[in-house]
Write an enzyme that holds these catalytic residues in place. Structure first.
Site: not given
Ligand code: NAP
Ligand code: MG
Length: 512
Positions: A191, A266, A300, A401
């Protein structure tokens, strides 16, 4: 395999042509049981709908997982080198489509073309690496402690893997998960983030065209709580790989733990770059700009704290700020633009809120801080590159962050002080040090609490064949990339073959 539906344009209201994507389940294009769809809009110009996707729900997840389960029964028996050849072919297809996919990605999430080409390239690199892994998947063969007995361990696939990805590296991160998983013999349901499904579909299209059989990879679009959560909860999903925020990661990790599912998390970062008095200052300035404002700070691994020794502090700040003011912000499809928009309105609001928080905390806002909405920019989510100086390491803008083009510059006394500041945060993803002193460099490599340390380079720039991930609130100990991914997507089976024709008792029959 039905691939036409994916690229066939449909007429939307008889005027504009917008691609409509169904879910990809069992090699077929199917509508969501919800009967609802959602729009993927261009954050540089929100008047543009890039494509329309299915708003999936639990019933769609169930269908996708069933398909993956059926496919797994056969896929696990395909020799790994054959599986890997398909991944190799996908790399070659992606090379042909690189420009097209980069443009799709820039339109769907805003980062500049140079970077979206890099994102597709990362998927290509990951494909070549994992294709090679199909002929390795090494396991140990060891001498037995008993005569006429053979001992070895092999890697076995886990089963159906559920994957949830963020929007900032939409093809690269999908590739880090899907490619090692299928080379190891697993079947997948992925997803992608609602902001960037198109890039994941483009990757899966390449894998499908390269011959990956039906059901081995299934894609469901949709929102996190509606489509992501049921995937992590499904009893037939035997492993979960998640990249995203620490807040969502905590929920997913807790869910997975209840059913003993291996779960790779991650998560976030607040990455420090240290600049010592003896550093090549021009190099450090250029590195800091790239680390802080590349991908609009939405990495990230973004350089969100720059910790500068007092001897060069003022000079560094002057040069850095002068360059930050010149960064060209705009639509990433324009090759002269250096920084694109925030990915969506929510992220822009978060950035602006943190700028207010920084000001209220007493940090000095030296450049930026405003939304850019003149002329064409009014249609997108643009923000000025923003620099705070004289930041206290305890301030929220130095601890939390932000995920935007906002950087905190913090003065420090010496290396020891810098490392203490660098480590005094919740996260532990990336880190960097600029110095010409090899002794200090190695001390920092040893002492920085982070999964990645760069010397004389900013906090970004990982390559696919080394482990990627972080310590503390950045994850739960797993790594993507390189052998770390193979470790996650396989389980060990130890095998003992006794050809002595007698009952030999381990630890007891010692021939003494
Ligand atoms: P996010 O809000 O946590 O969303 C990530 C994914 O999780 C999206 O596909 C989101 O879907 C889904 N999601 C949200 N709520 C969920 C739930 N209750 N159950 C299952 N899935 C759920 O993060 P983001 O805003 O997309 O990305 C930014 C974050 O990712 C930052 O904190 C960044 O540091 C981190 N990141 C980490 C890495 C690493 O390798 N460490 C790499 C890249 C990014 P929807 O968005 O479709 O709702
Ligand atoms: Mg979008």
């Amino acid at each position: 395999m039905a691939t036409d539906t994916m690229t066939k344009p449909v007429i939307d209201g008889g005027t504009t042509k917008t691609r409509v994507f169904k879910n990809f389940i069992d090699g077929e294009w199917v509508e969501s049981n919800s009967g609802e769809t959602f729009e993927d809009r261009n954050p540089a110009d929100t008047r543009e709908v890039v494509a329309i996707f299915q708003r999936s729900n639990k019933a769609d997840v169930d269908g996708a997982v069933d398909a993956a389960r059926r496919a797994f029964a056969k896929w696990r028996l395909v020799p790994a080198p054959r599986r890997a050849e398909m991944v190799f072919r996908a790399a070659e297809i992606l090379i042909e489509r690189k420009e097209e996919h980069a443009r799709d990605m820039t339109r769907e999430m805003g980062k500049v073309l140079k970077e979206t080409r890099g994102d597709v390239q990362e998927a290509i690199d990951a494909a070549y690496y994992n294709a090679g892994e199909g002929r390795r998947l090494f396991g140990p063969t060891v001498p037995s402690e008993l005569p006429n007995k053979f001992a070895m361990a092999v890697r076995q696939p886990i089963g159906v893997c559920g994957m949830i990805t963020p929007w900032n590296f939409p093809m690269a991160i999908s590739s880090w998960k899907l490619l090692p998983a299928i080379v190891c013999g697993n079947a997948c349901v992925i997803k992608p983030a609602q902001d960037t499904p198109l890039s994941t579909f483009n990757l899966v299209q390449a894998l499908t065209d390269a011959g990956v059989p039906r059901g081995v990879i299934n894609v469901i679009a949709g929102y996190g709580p509606e489509a992501g959560a049921p995937l992590t909860e499904h009893p037939s999903v035997r492993a979960v790989s998640f990249t995203g925020s620490s807040a969502v990661g905590r929920t997913i990790g807790t869910t997975a733990a209840k059913s003993f599912k291996p779960c790779s998390l991650e998560l976030g970062g607040k990455n420090p770059m240290i600049v010592l008095d003896d550093a090549n200052l021009d190099l450090a300035v250029e590195g800091g700009l790239w680390g802080a404002f590349g991908t609009t700070g939405q990495r990230c691994t973004a350089t969100s704290r720059i910790i500068v020794q007092k001897g060069v502090y003022h000079k560094f700040v002057d040069h850095f700020v002068a360059r930050a003011k010149k960064i060209r912000v705009g639509n990433g499809l324009d090759e002269t633009v250096e920084m694109g928009p925030a990915v969506n309105e929510k992220q822009l609001t978060t950035d602006l809120n943190y700028i207010e928080i920084g000001k209220n905390e007493g940090a000095k806002l030296i450049t930026g801080g405003n939304r850019l909405d003149q002329g064409e920019l009014q249609h997108g989510w643009f923000l000025e590159p923003t620099v705070f100086i004289d930041v206290d390491p305890k301030m929220r803008i130095a601890q939390e962050e932000i995920f935007g083009p906002v950087v905190a510059i913090i003065p420090c006394e010496d290396l020891e002080d810098a490392i203490a500041i660098a480590n005094n945060i919740e996260y532990g993803l990336s880190s960097s040090l600029y110095t010409k002193d090899v002794n200090k460099a190695f001390a920092a490599v040893r002492d920085l609490e982070a999964g990645i340390t760069y010397i004389n380079a900013p906090t970004i720039g990982a390559e696919v064949h080394l482990p990627f991930g972080g310590t503390k609130a950045t994850g739960n100990g797993h790594r993507e990339g390189g052998i770390g991914a193979v470790d996650f997507y396989t389980e060990w089976k130890s095998i003992y073959v006794d050809y002595s024709d007698t009952l030999q008792k381990a630890q007891i029959d010692r021939g003494e």
